[in-house]
Design a protein around this motif. Structure first.
Motif, PDB file in Angstrom:
ATOM      1  N   THR A   1       0.721  -0.977  -0.087  1.00 54.36           N
ATOM      2  CA  THR A   1      -0.040  -0.189   0.110  1.00 54.36           C
ATOM      3  C   THR A   1       0.910   1.133   0.034  1.00 54.36           C
ATOM      4  N   THR A   2       2.028   1.268   0.662  1.00 55.22           N
ATOM      5  CA  THR A   2       2.977   2.400   0.956  1.00 55.22           C
ATOM      6  C   THR A   2       3.464   2.621  -0.615  1.00 55.22           C
TER       7      THR A   2
ATOM      8  N   ASN B   1      11.555  -2.938  -1.898  1.00 55.48           N
ATOM      9  CA  ASN B   1      11.691  -3.697  -0.769  1.00 55.48           C
ATOM     10  C   ASN B   1      11.500  -2.748   0.514  1.00 55.48           C
ATOM     11  N   ASN B   2      11.590  -3.045   1.530  1.00 55.77           N
ATOM     12  CA  ASN B   2      11.285  -2.249   2.727  1.00 55.77           C
ATOM     13  C   ASN B   2      12.358  -1.010   2.820  1.00 55.77           C
ATOM     14  N   ALA B   3      13.429  -1.301   2.380  1.00 52.52           N
ATOM     15  CA  ALA B   3      14.462  -0.114   2.568  1.00 52.52           C
ATOM     16  C   ALA B   3      13.975   0.988   1.624  1.00 52.52           C
ATOM     17  N   LYS B   4      13.735   0.733   0.464  1.00 52.29           N
ATOM     18  CA  LYS B   4      12.984   1.727  -0.568  1.00 52.29           C
ATOM     19  C   LYS B   4      11.756   2.219  -0.072  1.00 52.29           C
ATOM     20  N   ALA B   5      10.826   1.329   0.481  1.00 53.59           N
ATOM     21  CA  ALA B   5       9.637   2.000   1.129  1.00 53.59           C
ATOM     22  C   ALA B   5       9.630   2.908   2.099  1.00 53.59           C
ATOM     23  N   TRP B   6      10.677   2.418   2.809  1.00 55.57           N
ATOM     24  CA  TRP B   6      10.407   3.280   4.474  1.00 55.57           C
ATOM     25  C   TRP B   6      11.617   4.024   4.659  1.00 55.57           C
TER      26      TRP B   6
ATOM     27  N   ILE C   1      14.249   4.423  13.831  1.00 53.90           N
ATOM     28  CA  ILE C   1      12.954   4.527  14.682  1.00 53.90           C
ATOM     29  C   ILE C   1      11.588   5.141  13.972  1.00 53.90           C
ATOM     30  N   GLU C   2      12.133   6.250  13.190  1.00 54.08           N
ATOM     31  CA  GLU C   2      11.195   7.049  12.408  1.00 54.08           C
ATOM     32  C   GLU C   2      10.432   6.229  11.619  1.00 54.08           C
ATOM     33  N   SER C   3      11.119   5.357  10.827  1.00 54.64           N
ATOM     34  CA  SER C   3      10.335   4.601  10.034  1.00 54.64           C
ATOM     35  C   SER C   3       9.446   3.452  10.523  1.00 54.64           C
ATOM     36  N   ILE C   4       9.895   3.300  11.750  1.00 58.12           N
ATOM     37  CA  ILE C   4       9.015   2.057  12.537  1.00 58.12           C
ATOM     38  C   ILE C   4       7.633   2.718  13.004  1.00 58.12           C
ATOM     39  N   GLN C   5       7.779   4.030  13.431  1.00 56.38           N
ATOM     40  CA  GLN C   5       6.574   4.729  14.056  1.00 56.38           C
ATOM     41  C   GLN C   5       5.838   4.888  12.817  1.00 56.38           C
ATOM     42  N   TYR C   6       6.269   5.390  11.784  1.00 54.43           N
ATOM     43  CA  TYR C   6       5.188   5.436  10.585  1.00 54.43           C
ATOM     44  C   TYR C   6       4.684   4.396   9.954  1.00 54.43           C
ATOM     45  N   VAL C   7       5.272   3.150  10.142  1.00 54.09           N
ATOM     46  CA  VAL C   7       4.487   1.978   9.769  1.00 54.09           C
ATOM     47  C   VAL C   7       3.452   1.608  10.899  1.00 54.09           C
ATOM     48  N   VAL C   8       3.842   1.759  12.250  1.00 53.07           N
ATOM     49  CA  VAL C   8       2.781   1.589  13.215  1.00 53.07           C
ATOM     50  C   VAL C   8       1.670   2.391  13.087  1.00 53.07           C
ATOM     51  N   ASP C   9       2.163   3.612  12.986  1.00 56.99           N
ATOM     52  CA  ASP C   9       0.925   4.593  12.456  1.00 56.99           C
ATOM     53  C   ASP C   9      -0.026   4.374  11.587  1.00 56.99           C
ATOM     54  N   GLU C  10       0.670   3.843  10.463  1.00 56.36           N
ATOM     55  CA  GLU C  10      -0.268   3.474   9.058  1.00 56.36           C
ATOM     56  C   GLU C  10      -1.043   2.310   9.549  1.00 56.36           C
TER      57      GLU C  10
ATOM     58  N   MET D   1      -5.073   1.598   9.895  1.00 50.35           N
ATOM     59  CA  MET D   1      -5.849   0.392   8.954  1.00 50.35           C
ATOM     60  C   MET D   1      -6.667  -0.474   9.851  1.00 50.35           C
ATOM     61  N   GLY D   2      -6.593  -0.460  11.256  1.00 49.93           N
ATOM     62  CA  GLY D   2      -7.153  -1.080  12.076  1.00 49.93           C
ATOM     63  C   GLY D   2      -6.653  -2.197  12.624  1.00 49.93           C
ATOM     64  N   TYR D   3      -5.420  -2.412  12.312  1.00 48.31           N
ATOM     65  CA  TYR D   3      -4.448  -3.774  12.484  1.00 48.31           C
ATOM     66  C   TYR D   3      -3.931  -3.630  13.776  1.00 48.31           C
ATOM     67  N   ILE D   4      -3.706  -2.512  14.395  1.00 45.90           N
ATOM     68  CA  ILE D   4      -2.912  -2.425  15.589  1.00 45.90           C
ATOM     69  C   ILE D   4      -3.778  -1.265  16.563  1.00 45.90           C
ATOM     70  N   GLY D   5      -3.940  -1.552  17.760  1.00 45.08           N
ATOM     71  CA  GLY D   5      -4.648  -0.647  18.769  1.00 45.08           C
ATOM     72  C   GLY D   5      -3.877  -0.107  19.707  1.00 45.08           C
ATOM     73  N   GLY D   6      -4.230   0.758  20.218  1.00 43.22           N
ATOM     74  CA  GLY D   6      -3.368   1.532  21.399  1.00 43.22           C
ATOM     75  C   GLY D   6      -2.743   2.606  20.891  1.00 43.22           C
ATOM     76  N   ASP D   7      -1.608   3.266  21.702  1.00 41.32           N
ATOM     77  CA  ASP D   7      -1.102   4.494  21.348  1.00 41.32           C
ATOM     78  C   ASP D   7       0.269   4.439  21.924  1.00 41.32           C
TER      79      ASP D   7
END
Length: 329
Positions: free
Chosen positions: A154-155, A210-215, A293-302, A306-312
């Motif tokens: 999707t990214t 790949n994930n390097a290019k995506a994020w 870590i910034e890329s990790i936060q982006y993925v988690v936010d996305e 999408m409703g796949y992860i809850g919480g903050d």
């Protein structure tokens, strides 16, 4: 990689656990590490086979889990000292009140790959866009639903100005079934090295992204985690484990043939050496362990959207990478 508690038949079929030898040196500190199987776990395996961990005073017992949820539960329950899991899993643990802390990336970048059937003659996401805009057939893409392997698609579709409506997502919850679907003719597959590497090496597939290019260049696939109590009470063990992994990474980065020979000792991946070599040498960066870590936060936010992860829970709440950053300086 998988974020839900579904059993990966691929991992069960291609991985072996390495038990601690019965005659292990009693002067070594025993450490248990739970793991799945992906290319970025190679430093753990090479560290065991090369003696890198023993040099740091550790007797490392690696324990294979087909299910990342079980791997998480074992760490939370105290039967593991460390685990290596997709980077999304610590967020689930933290949201349940388990004080899991990520101390490093597992080792390796660009491990998640999107590949296409070679006869499509697609070599980038831009080629995919051109195919769509030319009125070509609607391509089917195998993804793991509710997972980073879905989000990478999707990214990247969004990046080139396409949407999920321009293709057809085929949703799976089993990594092996995805590979079988691609071998049976599904047009595009979002998966992990070295299994994507095998199809590229065989001439069956080309890589689109790949994930390097995506994020980010150093967006991880999996991470090394421990409980907060381990960091508080046994920081020297954490440091020794990380030093052992750095030792193993040095072998892989500087003598890949030696690394391949060492990996044969545990039969970890069950793919030909040529495939593993392609997987290592095609990485966008040498193996290291400080994640973006910034890329990790982006993925988690996305994934939250999408409703796949809850919480903050934020990445800064659970990532403790100061030690590995200091060791890598």
């Amino acid at each position: 990689m998988v974020i839900r508690s579904t059993v990966s038949a691929l991992g069960a079929a291609i991985a072996l656990s390495v038990a601690l030898p019965a005659n292990a040196d009693s002067n070594l500190t025993p450490v248990t590490v739970g793991h799945l199987v992906a290319l970025d776990m190679a430093p753990l395996f090479v560290g065991v086979e090369s003696g890198c961990f023993e040099q740091q005073g550790l007797a490392v017992d690696t324990r294979f889990f087909a299910n990342p949820g079980d791997n998480n539960a074992a760490l939370a329950g105290g039967s593991l000292d460390f685990n290596i899991n997709p980077f999304t899993l610590p967020f689930f643990a933290a949201s349940s009140g388990v004080p899991v802390r990520v101390v490093a990336a597992a080792g390796g970048w660009g491990v998640m790959e999107v590949i296409a059937q070679s006869e499509l003659d697609l070599n980038s996401m831009e080629d995919l866009k051109a195919h769509v805009e030319s009125g070509g057939k609607k391509l089917k893409i195998a993804v793991l639903q509710g997972d980073t392997l879905e989000l990478i698609m999707t990214t990247e579709l969004k990046r080139v100005g396409l949407s999920a409506d321009d293709v057809e997502f085929i949703y799976f919850d089993d990594l092996l079934a995805m590979v079988q679907a691609f071998r049976s003719g599904v047009d595009i597959l979002s998966h992990i090295k070295p299994y994507t590497s095998e199809m590229i090496e065989q001439g069956r597939a080309t890589m689109l992204t790949n994930n390097a290019k995506a994020w980010a260049d150093k967006a991880p696939n999996t991470v090394v985690s421990a409980l907060q109590s381990t960091l508080d009470e046994r920081p020297e063990v954490v440091e020794s484990l990380l030093k052992g992994m750095l030792c193993a990474a040095d072998i892989i980065n500087n003598d890949v043939d030696k690394a391949l020979t060492l990996l044969q000792g545990g039969n970890y991946y069950r793919v030909p050496d040529a495939v593993l070599k392609q997987a290592f040498t095609s990485a966008p960066e040498p193996i290291s362990f400080t994640p973006d870590i910034e890329s990790i936060q982006y993925v988690v936010d996305e994934m939250t959207k999408m409703g796949y992860i809850g919480g903050d829970i934020a990445a800064v709440d659970i990532f403790r990478t100061d030690m590995i950053e200091s060791l890598e300086q």
